[in-house]
Motif scaffolding. Sequence first.
Motif, PDB file in Angstrom:
ATOM      1  N   PHE A  19       3.675  -9.786   2.832  1.00 19.15           N
ATOM      2  CA  PHE A  19       3.562  -8.319   2.794  1.00 19.15           C
ATOM      3  C   PHE A  19       2.631  -7.868   1.688  1.00 19.15           C
ATOM      4  O   PHE A  19       1.899  -6.879   1.839  1.00 19.15           O
ATOM      5  N   PHE A  22      -0.846  -8.285   2.882  1.00 22.48           N
ATOM      6  CA  PHE A  22      -1.043  -7.262   3.905  1.00 22.48           C
ATOM      7  C   PHE A  22      -1.362  -5.910   3.264  1.00 22.48           C
ATOM      8  O   PHE A  22      -2.302  -5.210   3.658  1.00 22.48           O
ATOM      9  N   LEU A  23      -0.622  -5.575   2.199  1.00 23.92           N
ATOM     10  CA  LEU A  23      -0.846  -4.290   1.531  1.00 23.92           C
ATOM     11  C   LEU A  23      -2.139  -4.288   0.742  1.00 23.92           C
ATOM     12  O   LEU A  23      -2.815  -3.265   0.658  1.00 23.92           O
ATOM     13  N   ALA A  26      -4.772  -3.588   3.215  1.00 28.80           N
ATOM     14  CA  ALA A  26      -4.679  -2.191   3.633  1.00 28.80           C
ATOM     15  C   ALA A  26      -5.220  -1.269   2.556  1.00 28.80           C
ATOM     16  O   ALA A  26      -5.933  -0.303   2.831  1.00 28.80           O
ATOM     17  N   ASP A  27      -4.891  -1.583   1.284  1.00 29.28           N
ATOM     18  CA  ASP A  27      -5.338  -0.752   0.165  1.00 29.28           C
ATOM     19  C   ASP A  27      -6.855  -0.751   0.080  1.00 29.28           C
ATOM     20  O   ASP A  27      -7.475   0.283  -0.164  1.00 29.28           O
ATOM     21  N   ARG A  29      -8.944  -1.138   2.489  1.00 32.97           N
ATOM     22  CA  ARG A  29      -9.486  -0.370   3.614  1.00 32.97           C
ATOM     23  C   ARG A  29      -9.251   1.139   3.465  1.00 32.97           C
ATOM     24  O   ARG A  29     -10.071   1.945   3.877  1.00 32.97           O
ATOM     25  N   LEU A  30      -8.083   1.498   2.911  1.00 37.41           N
ATOM     26  CA  LEU A  30      -7.669   2.906   2.960  1.00 37.41           C
ATOM     27  C   LEU A  30      -7.694   3.599   1.603  1.00 37.41           C
ATOM     28  O   LEU A  30      -7.118   4.660   1.431  1.00 37.41           O
ATOM     29  N   ARG A  31      -8.353   2.967   0.619  1.00 37.79           N
ATOM     30  CA  ARG A  31      -8.334   3.567  -0.719  1.00 37.79           C
ATOM     31  C   ARG A  31      -8.988   4.959  -0.721  1.00 37.79           C
ATOM     32  O   ARG A  31      -9.999   5.183  -0.079  1.00 37.79           O
TER      33      ARG A  31
END
Lengths: 283, 192
Positions: A19, A22-23, A26-27, A29-31
């Motif tokens: 996890f 995974f985060l 994600a971070d 990509r979505l910062r």
Amino acid sequence: MDSAVFISVIAMGGLGIFFALFLVIADKRLRVEEDPLVGRLLEVLPQTNCGACGYAGCLQLAEKLALHEVAVNACTAGGQEVTDMVAEILGVESVEAQALKAVVLCRGGDREAVRTVRYRGDRTCLAAELSGGEKACGYGCHGYGDCVRACRFDAMAMNDNGLPVVFYDKCVGCGACARACPRDIIEMHPVDRKLFVYCKNKDKGAKARKVCKVACVACTLCVKDCKVEGGITMKDNLATINYELCPQTDEPTKRCPTKCILFGEEEKMTREDFYASRIKQAS
Amino acid sequence: MKPLMIFISAAVVNNLVLAYFLGICPFLGVSKRLDTALNMGFATTFVMTLTAVITWLINTHILIRFDLPFLQYVAFIITIASLVQLVEMFIRKTSPPLYRSLGIFLPLITTNCSILGLALFEALREYTFIESLFFGLGGGAGFTLALVLMAGIREELEFADVPESLKGAPMTLLVAGMLALAFMGFAGLLTV
């Protein structure tokens, strides 16, 4: 037993790492890039989102302040303290804060104003305005406290005469009450103004006198008593003060027959005094 | 047919909020405005559905296989927390106003007991993968339904003449209770 512990540690550790990775992805990509100044500015602003600055809330103002698009004293509600802190954060020279206070320009309460009808609708000024309200005066305060409910600083209350009172020590000048009043009775004025005409009635003198004891009857005595020509004028049967010309003295108030022009009334009431007097009355 | 029954059961008959009284915190906290409630419902539905699927995978392929059912709570909580983090990042990126209006309730989806409850129910009832997926969707739909109903009522309540002593929280709790009573009418509609 040992193997159970071992497997648990591996299972949970594995899940945790999975996890976490995974985060991390994600971070990346979505910062969202945020100006750290905005956060610091937001901390010093009053956080009441009163809207006095003209922006939707404190966050929007902080964003504009960070870009140096508005003056450092844009937050009227915060006063000098906030202005200084904002200037410090932005690294610019501080300026004088805009100090405005709300002034209720109607003294026709339950004891002074004549009532002609019984209003039984929703107990808000906005609703009462639709039907005209109870008072014979079509310009006076309805007395249902829309302004008091709009105030986010506990700076207003309804007094025993059915009129709103502004607590001078609590009012930050956000103007929420002035916007809430359907009859535009509440106005925002700089603190150095002391002379006010506490009436909005535009009817002719005789008619105004009939509907309210403290109405401006357009007798023009204050116009004559004002030492500067044009300091006070008659506009729509209502004495109107031109603050750029009129000296702030009590001269024009002395001969007023209905005592609707008053001097230095505004700074008298503090929140503490008001509630102390209410408690005294009750007991 | 069974997945569909599970969906309807989770959404209406055994609504997590109104029948099991799980997730009461956002139910009362984010139900002041209809649009915010709807968005909160969608965010929670998203987390619930993904949680239902991922916890099923973890439960079946790790916890049961290695005989570790006592780790269910911990494993499920990590899953939920990570998914909420993801949703939070996503909303912050795509819709800052929504991010601000949800405020503290967005990270609090982590501790929304209806999601953990959903994951635990699913393990307890031994659902299959497809059933879990529909259970998650149904749970989310039920949560959204409860939130939206509540928000609709509370918006109307703003204009109602509520007695002074009942204004605010007491009235909200009364409405929540009555909604739950109304939902009891669905009991027995189907048994899954």
